[in-house]
Motif scaffolding. Structure first.
Motif, PDB file in Angstrom:
ATOM      1  N   ASP A  22       0.804  -1.209   0.000  1.00 52.42           N
ATOM      2  CA  ASP A  22       0.000   0.000   0.000  1.00 52.42           C
ATOM      3  C   ASP A  22       0.843   1.269   0.000  1.00 52.42           C
ATOM      4  O   ASP A  22       0.368   2.339  -0.343  1.00 52.42           O
ATOM      5  CB  ASP A  22      -0.935   0.032   1.216  1.00 52.42           C
ATOM      6  CG  ASP A  22      -2.056  -0.992   1.086  1.00 52.42           C
ATOM      7  OD1 ASP A  22      -2.344  -1.365  -0.066  1.00 52.42           O
ATOM      8  OD2 ASP A  22      -2.596  -1.406   2.120  1.00 52.42           O
ATOM      9  N   LYS A  24       3.213   4.046  -1.136  1.00 56.59           N
ATOM     10  CA  LYS A  24       3.661   4.652  -2.391  1.00 56.59           C
ATOM     11  C   LYS A  24       4.398   5.940  -2.075  1.00 56.59           C
ATOM     12  O   LYS A  24       3.873   6.789  -1.348  1.00 56.59           O
ATOM     13  CB  LYS A  24       2.474   4.968  -3.302  1.00 56.59           C
ATOM     14  CG  LYS A  24       1.772   3.734  -3.859  1.00 56.59           C
ATOM     15  CD  LYS A  24       2.583   3.097  -4.957  1.00 56.59           C
ATOM     16  CE  LYS A  24       1.811   1.932  -5.566  1.00 56.59           C
ATOM     17  NZ  LYS A  24       2.596   1.256  -6.618  1.00 56.59           N
ATOM     18  N   THR A  30       0.032   5.395  -9.740  1.00 59.43           N
ATOM     19  CA  THR A  30      -0.678   4.281  -9.140  1.00 59.43           C
ATOM     20  C   THR A  30      -1.522   3.591 -10.195  1.00 59.43           C
ATOM     21  O   THR A  30      -2.275   4.237 -10.911  1.00 59.43           O
ATOM     22  CB  THR A  30      -1.596   4.758  -7.990  1.00 59.43           C
ATOM     23  OG1 THR A  30      -0.806   5.415  -7.008  1.00 59.43           O
ATOM     24  CG2 THR A  30      -2.330   3.581  -7.358  1.00 59.43           C
ATOM     25  N   THR A  31      -1.372   2.274 -10.299  1.00 64.26           N
ATOM     26  CA  THR A  31      -2.192   1.492 -11.211  1.00 64.26           C
ATOM     27  C   THR A  31      -3.373   0.932 -10.438  1.00 64.26           C
ATOM     28  O   THR A  31      -3.186   0.236  -9.437  1.00 64.26           O
ATOM     29  CB  THR A  31      -1.380   0.338 -11.829  1.00 64.26           C
ATOM     30  OG1 THR A  31      -0.266   0.879 -12.545  1.00 64.26           O
ATOM     31  CG2 THR A  31      -2.248  -0.471 -12.785  1.00 64.26           C
ATOM     32  N   MET A  32      -4.574   1.249 -10.889  1.00 59.19           N
ATOM     33  CA  MET A  32      -5.774   0.834 -10.167  1.00 59.19           C
ATOM     34  C   MET A  32      -6.522  -0.223 -10.970  1.00 59.19           C
ATOM     35  O   MET A  32      -6.614  -0.140 -12.198  1.00 59.19           O
ATOM     36  CB  MET A  32      -6.687   2.033  -9.902  1.00 59.19           C
ATOM     37  CG  MET A  32      -5.989   3.175  -9.179  1.00 59.19           C
ATOM     38  SD  MET A  32      -7.158   4.423  -8.602  1.00 59.19           S
ATOM     39  CE  MET A  32      -7.905   3.537  -7.244  1.00 59.19           C
ATOM     40  N   LYS A  33      -7.045  -1.212 -10.275  1.00 65.96           N
ATOM     41  CA  LYS A  33      -7.809  -2.279 -10.907  1.00 65.96           C
ATOM     42  C   LYS A  33      -9.312  -2.110 -10.666  1.00 65.96           C
ATOM     43  O   LYS A  33     -10.095  -3.003 -10.972  1.00 65.96           O
ATOM     44  CB  LYS A  33      -7.343  -3.632 -10.379  1.00 65.96           C
ATOM     45  CG  LYS A  33      -5.885  -3.940 -10.723  1.00 65.96           C
ATOM     46  CD  LYS A  33      -5.474  -5.308 -10.231  1.00 65.96           C
ATOM     47  CE  LYS A  33      -4.023  -5.612 -10.595  1.00 65.96           C
ATOM     48  NZ  LYS A  33      -3.586  -6.943 -10.111  1.00 65.96           N
ATOM     49  N   ARG A  34      -9.702  -0.965 -10.118  1.00 63.44           N
ATOM     50  CA  ARG A  34     -11.100  -0.674  -9.839  1.00 63.44           C
ATOM     51  C   ARG A  34     -11.286   0.829  -9.908  1.00 63.44           C
ATOM     52  O   ARG A  34     -10.315   1.586  -9.830  1.00 63.44           O
ATOM     53  CB  ARG A  34     -11.494  -1.171  -8.447  1.00 63.44           C
ATOM     54  CG  ARG A  34     -10.544  -0.651  -7.366  1.00 63.44           C
ATOM     55  CD  ARG A  34     -11.099  -0.800  -5.978  1.00 63.44           C
ATOM     56  NE  ARG A  34     -10.128  -0.415  -4.964  1.00 63.44           N
ATOM     57  CZ  ARG A  34      -9.795   0.833  -4.673  1.00 63.44           C
ATOM     58  NH1 ARG A  34     -10.334   1.822  -5.348  1.00 63.44           N
ATOM     59  NH2 ARG A  34      -8.903   1.097  -3.735  1.00 63.44           N
ATOM     60  N   PRO A  36     -11.783   4.548  -8.649  1.00 62.21           N
ATOM     61  CA  PRO A  36     -11.317   5.141  -7.397  1.00 62.21           C
ATOM     62  C   PRO A  36     -12.469   5.386  -6.426  1.00 62.21           C
ATOM     63  O   PRO A  36     -13.563   5.786  -6.833  1.00 62.21           O
ATOM     64  CB  PRO A  36     -10.669   6.462  -7.833  1.00 62.21           C
ATOM     65  CG  PRO A  36     -11.346   6.790  -9.123  1.00 62.21           C
ATOM     66  CD  PRO A  36     -11.610   5.473  -9.787  1.00 62.21           C
ATOM     67  N   ASP A  40      -9.398   7.515  -2.277  1.00 71.71           N
ATOM     68  CA  ASP A  40      -8.414   7.640  -3.358  1.00 71.71           C
ATOM     69  C   ASP A  40      -8.447   9.041  -3.963  1.00 71.71           C
ATOM     70  O   ASP A  40      -7.407   9.658  -4.204  1.00 71.71           O
ATOM     71  CB  ASP A  40      -8.679   6.608  -4.459  1.00 71.71           C
ATOM     72  CG  ASP A  40      -8.511   5.179  -3.974  1.00 71.71           C
ATOM     73  OD1 ASP A  40      -7.600   4.947  -3.153  1.00 71.71           O
ATOM     74  OD2 ASP A  40      -9.279   4.312  -4.411  1.00 71.71           O
ATOM     75  N   ASN A  44      -5.192  11.466  -3.448  1.00 76.65           N
ATOM     76  CA  ASN A  44      -4.282  11.438  -4.592  1.00 76.65           C
ATOM     77  C   ASN A  44      -4.615  12.420  -5.709  1.00 76.65           C
ATOM     78  O   ASN A  44      -3.880  12.505  -6.694  1.00 76.65           O
ATOM     79  CB  ASN A  44      -4.242  10.019  -5.182  1.00 76.65           C
ATOM     80  CG  ASN A  44      -3.777   9.006  -4.166  1.00 76.65           C
ATOM     81  OD1 ASN A  44      -2.698   9.137  -3.598  1.00 76.65           O
ATOM     82  ND2 ASN A  44      -4.594   7.987  -3.918  1.00 76.65           N
TER      83      ASN A  44
END
Length: 313
Positions: A22, A24, A30-34, A36, A40, A44
């Motif tokens: 977690d 950073k 940041t690579t997100m798979k969902r 934000p 988030d 960010n």
């Protein structure tokens, strides 16, 4: 990138220590798979969430904003008429104002007219609908016309739509590879009817947008940006002096470096000169496009003379 995080001279961020994957460092991508979530966005970006809007039964598929930002229209994926509604939201109170019902399947795109007095919607059910503002003092809309599957002309999903800059016409594009311009008939019984011959393309049409300025104001020549399922981008002109004089002309096919490598999802002209009385000759116009290839492109188009366009990326 820009962020709300406080970063000091020694490079440390004003946040609790984190452990594992977690953590950073400040400024890291940041690579997100969902999508934000609120935390988030707050941590960010400079776009913290200010409101959640509840009402749709499934994921939201398309949105449209009123020309002066008073209203937001939303629609979600739908396989039944009860879910294929358009919800109107007040952008000040964020309360739902209306639920507009006409379609039976997913509404694929919506567009408020430039005046804000009408709302246009197209759908997977192969029809389009036009809604008009009840009165200037109200934010309510009522159904003006809903095309059936015969009068809508299209035989497949209608993916896209756009209003002309003068609000006298709108254009629809479909998976059936057809593009049609519509006009409001003077006779109340006729409503909106085809104003152009049907443009038969070689590929499914997935995105269209009228240029905010006419290519030739004197001769009523409009310009339309078109995106295709193949990723190709093109610009067409359409002329309509009267009911007996209509024509399409392909002005430009963008080269492979400017087009997309997958389906074009949306095209949008920059509207900063939307109210100008001049034509677009010798002026730079910006066209934004995005596609399933995960690319967003800003293209500068210059109309040096009638029917000749140069581009740069």
């Amino acid at each position: 990138g820009l962020s709300n995080k406080a970063v000091y001279a020694d490079g440390t961020a004003d946040e609790p220590a984190k452990s594992g994957n977690d953590h950073k460092p400040p400024g890291s991508a940041t690579t997100m798979k969902r999508p934000p979530i609120e935390d988030d966005l707050l941590q960010n970006t400079l776009w913290p969430e200010i409101q959640k809007l509840y009402g749709h039964g499934f994921e939201v598929f398309c949105l449209a904003i009123h020309s002066v930002g008073k209203l937001l229209a939303s629609a979600c994926k739908a396989s039944k008429a009860e879910h294929a509604v358009i919800r109107l939201w007040d952008c000040e109170s964020w309360k739902q104002l209306q639920s507009l019902s006409a379609h039976t399947l997913t509404v694929t795109q919506m567009a408020f007219s430039n005046s804000g007095h009408r709302l246009l919607a197209v759908s997977r059910d192969r029809t389009w609908s036009v809604w008009h503002q009840v009165s200037l003092d109200e934010k309510a809309f009522a159904l003006e016309q809903h095309a059936d599957k015969k009068t809508a002309v299209h035989s497949r999903i209608i993916w896209t739509c756009s209003w002309s800059p003068d609000d006298l016409h709108f254009v629809t594009g479909s998976r059936d590879k057809k593009m049609i311009v519509w006009k409001e008939d003077g006779a109340a019984s006729q409503g909106w009817s085809p104003a152009s011959e049907v443009l038969e393309a070689k590929d499914a049409i997935t995105a269209v947008d009228f240029c905010p300025q006419l290519l030739d104001k004197l001769n009523a020549v409009y310009m339309v940006a078109v995106g295709f399922e193949s990723g190709q981008l093109s610009i067409f002109s359409w002329q309509c002096r009267n009911s007996d004089h209509v024509s399409w002309q392909r002005l430009l096919d963008f080269n492979s470096s400017l087009s997309h490598s997958a389906c074009v999802k949306q095209v949008q002209w920059h509207k900063y000169k939307a109210h100008s009385e001049e034509s677009v000759k010798d002026q730079d116009l910006l066209l934004a496009t995005c596609g399933e290839d995960h690319a967003v492109k800003i293209i500068k188009c210059n109309v040096a003379m009638k029917h000749r366009i140069s581009t740069s990326h």
